[in-house]
Design a protein around this motif. Sequence first.
Motif, mmCIF file in Angstrom:
data_model
loop_
_atom_site.group_PDB
_atom_site.id
_atom_site.type_symbol
_atom_site.label_atom_id
_atom_site.label_comp_id
_atom_site.label_asym_id
_atom_site.label_seq_id
_atom_site.Cartn_x
_atom_site.Cartn_y
_atom_site.Cartn_z
ATOM 1 N N SER A 190 0.879 -1.272 0.054
ATOM 2 C CA SER A 190 -0.044 0.013 0.022
ATOM 3 C C SER A 190 1.067 1.304 0.097
ATOM 4 O O SER A 190 2.210 1.029 0.222
ATOM 5 N N MET A 191 0.363 2.498 -0.359
ATOM 6 C CA MET A 191 1.068 3.663 -0.108
ATOM 7 C C MET A 191 1.660 3.875 1.277
ATOM 8 O O MET A 191 3.070 4.519 1.301
ATOM 9 N N LYS A 192 1.103 3.355 2.315
ATOM 10 C CA LYS A 192 1.833 3.475 3.623
ATOM 11 C C LYS A 192 3.045 2.577 3.854
ATOM 12 O O LYS A 192 3.797 2.957 4.495
ATOM 13 N N ASP A 193 2.871 1.400 3.072
ATOM 14 C CA ASP A 193 4.075 0.614 2.989
ATOM 15 C C ASP A 193 5.222 1.224 2.354
ATOM 16 O O ASP A 193 6.375 1.219 2.906
ATOM 17 N N TYR A 194 5.018 1.934 1.300
ATOM 18 C CA TYR A 194 5.930 2.643 0.300
ATOM 19 C C TYR A 194 6.365 3.659 1.127
ATOM 20 O O TYR A 194 7.951 3.815 1.067
ATOM 21 N N VAL A 195 5.709 4.468 1.715
ATOM 22 C CA VAL A 195 6.191 5.737 2.368
ATOM 23 C C VAL A 195 7.185 5.284 3.729
ATOM 24 O O VAL A 195 8.138 5.836 4.038
ATOM 25 N N THR A 196 6.413 4.181 4.435
ATOM 26 C CA THR A 196 7.397 3.695 5.531
ATOM 27 C C THR A 196 8.536 3.231 5.066
ATOM 28 O O THR A 196 9.863 3.582 5.783
ATOM 29 N N TYR B 258 9.728 -3.876 2.193
ATOM 30 C CA TYR B 258 8.917 -2.584 1.754
ATOM 31 C C TYR B 258 8.653 -2.503 0.462
ATOM 32 O O TYR B 258 7.760 -2.053 -0.157
#
Length: 158
Positions: free
Chosen positions: A33-39, A84
């Motif tokens: 998800s976008m959250k995974d990529y940002v993390t 990630y």
Amino acid sequence: MSRGHQEHPARPMGHHDDHGHGHGHGDHAAHGSMKDYVTGFVLAVILTAIPFWLVMSKAVDNSARMGIILLAFAAVQIVVHIKYFLHMNGKSEGGWNMLSMIFTIVIVGITLSGSLWVMYHMNHNMMPTMSPENMPTETVPQSMQGMQGMQHNMQQSK
């Protein structure tokens, strides 16, 4: 079949909506998800900035200790990228991705440790006449000093 509606020779008949991804559109579990990529991005930046700061500020005096610290940060960053960005875990592709990654790590570890071992022992067991302290400082070898033009070049280099 009309000429305008020919099947692709590599595709079986009736598979018009196959985009060649190798997975169905409902299989979003393998993608992050976008959250995974940002993390992952934030962790990668932090894991790059800290070693950069350590080297630039000379925070660690011992070079061997600094090397170990940098290798530890690099190893953690590899894990972050694998988790990630590559989305590899023990469940992806039936575990074969993780098995191939472990095999690669073992082979790279053997290669690196073997290379370091060979270089250390090659330096340690070097012949005494070949050590840097015993090497001549002249630019022209003695066997070539009698050649015409070599004295002139040797005098200029001094």
